[in-house]
Design an enzyme around this catalytic site. Structure first.
Site, short mmCIF file in Angstrom:
data_model
loop_
_atom_site.label_atom_id
_atom_site.label_comp_id
_atom_site.label_asym_id
_atom_site.label_seq_id
_atom_site.Cartn_x
_atom_site.Cartn_y
_atom_site.Cartn_z
N ASP A 67 24.54 -2.27 -12.48
CA ASP A 67 25.44 -1.13 -12.67
C ASP A 67 26.77 -1.57 -13.29
O ASP A 67 27.06 -2.76 -13.39
CB ASP A 67 25.68 -0.40 -11.34
CG ASP A 67 25.86 -1.37 -10.16
OD1 ASP A 67 26.20 -2.55 -10.39
OD2 ASP A 67 25.66 -0.94 -9.01
N ASN A 136 26.78 2.58 3.10
CA ASN A 136 26.06 3.86 3.26
C ASN A 136 24.59 3.71 2.90
O ASN A 136 23.88 4.70 2.73
CB ASN A 136 26.72 4.96 2.42
CG ASN A 136 26.66 4.66 0.92
OD1 ASN A 136 26.07 3.66 0.50
ND2 ASN A 136 27.27 5.52 0.12
N HIS A 138 23.33 2.40 0.18
CA HIS A 138 22.97 2.54 -1.23
C HIS A 138 22.43 1.25 -1.82
O HIS A 138 22.75 0.15 -1.38
CB HIS A 138 24.12 3.11 -2.07
CG HIS A 138 25.28 2.19 -2.31
ND1 HIS A 138 26.51 2.63 -2.72
CD2 HIS A 138 25.39 0.83 -2.22
CE1 HIS A 138 27.32 1.59 -2.86
NE2 HIS A 138 26.67 0.50 -2.57
N GLU A 143 23.70 6.48 -4.75
CA GLU A 143 24.33 7.00 -3.54
C GLU A 143 23.33 7.88 -2.77
O GLU A 143 22.28 8.25 -3.30
CB GLU A 143 25.58 7.79 -3.92
CG GLU A 143 26.64 6.95 -4.64
CD GLU A 143 27.38 5.96 -3.74
OE1 GLU A 143 26.75 5.41 -2.80
OE2 GLU A 143 28.57 5.71 -3.98
P1 PGA Z 1 29.13 -5.81 -1.14
O1 PGA Z 1 28.55 -4.49 -1.81
O2 PGA Z 1 28.25 -6.93 -1.56
O3 PGA Z 1 30.52 -5.95 -1.68
O4 PGA Z 1 29.08 -5.60 0.34
C1 PGA Z 1 27.18 -4.25 -1.75
C2 PGA Z 1 26.88 -2.86 -2.25
O5 PGA Z 1 27.72 -1.95 -2.10
O6 PGA Z 1 25.78 -2.65 -2.78
#
Ligand code: PGA
Length: 269
Positions: A67, A136, A138, A143
């Protein structure tokens, strides 16, 4: 799905990097799916070290990131292009033209998303896709309520995701509101998915993604449909899982994991 519980985040990072390194050794022109965020930083540091000290060769490797934010240029220090450059690309011998991220500044986002999908297909698909999980649940920026059949597209970020990523930007207002993300359907087409999660704040979503029902509310749960998914967690991230005895037994006994047991369990056995 297989779950590998590591005694520490460091071992989880080492294992993740080793699995990717072994993929490259077996297939020097491997196509890697990359993730950003705090989680993969340790694994990227280890890959850079393997390049420097063990001549791990990235010259034939192609990468596709999951992304990219919409509305900030690649030169912005928090663009995922800049993060990849900082954490990995500048430290290995990958050819820049073989590194791909969606262009969040593209004037026609729909066309850009279609182009990205076509580029993945033209490269022969993704051999191993590294993934993190959001607070959350995702997967990439898919999302909650994202279609489990979705393809690369623009998505609005939830307030929770923006808050999660705010520290890197300095303030919540600076965090972009939208991103281009591979879809769940895109991720499910990778030949191997590795989900890395460390720390106790990931324990609830690891439980839901791995042992919970498959639901678009927790998009990482779609990995239950993946043909080959390996979940690598440290003890805190594994804390809510119910079937840990089984997962530990599989890792300790299945021949596939024999080459990795010392790396993961080492003196903790
Ligand atoms: P993080 O993010 O590695 O900074 O915890 C992971 C994500 O949101 O997919």
């Amino acid at each position: 799905m297989e779950v590998i519980i590591c005694p520490s985040a460091e071992r989880a990072n080492l294992l993740t990097a080793q699995l990717i390194a072994d993929t490259i050794q077996a297939k020097p022109n491997a196509v890697l799916g990359m993730a950003t965020g705090r989680t993969p930083e340790g694994a990227y540091a280890r890959l850079a070290q393997l390049h420097k000290e063990a001549d791990l060769d990235f010259s034939g490797v192609t990468t596709f990131n999951l992304d990219e934010y919409i509305g900030i240029p690649a030169t912005h220090p928090q663009s995922f292009r800049a993060c990849m450059e900082r954490d990995l690309f500048s430290k290995i011998n990958i050819k820049r033209e073989n590194t791909h991220l969606p262009d969040g500044m593209a004037p026609d986002l729909t066309a850009e998303c279609a182009r990205y999908e076509e580029a993945i297909t033209a490269a022969g698909g993704i051999d191993v896709q590294l993934l993190g999980i959001g607070l959350n649940g995702h997967l990439a920026f898919n999302e909650p309520l994202s279609s489990l059949a979705s393809r690369t597209r623009a998505k609005a970020l939830t307030p929770e995701t923006r808050r999660q990523n705010a520290p890197a930007f300095g303030s919540l207002d600076e965090v972009p509101t939208r991103a281009i993300t591979m879809g769940i359907g895109t991720v499910l087409e990778s030949r191997w998915a590795i989900l890395l999660a460390t720390g106790s704040n990931k324990a609830e979503m690891i439980l839901k993604a791995v042992e919970g029902p498959m639901t678009a509310v927790v998009t990482a749960s779609a990995l239950q449909m993946h043909r080959r998914c390996t979940v690598i967690v440290d003890e805190p991230a594994a804390e809510w899982l119910q079937m840990t005895e089984y997962y530990r037994w599989v890792f300790a006994n299945e021949p596939e994991w024999a080459p990795y047991r010392d790396l993961v369990l080492g003196s903790s056995r």
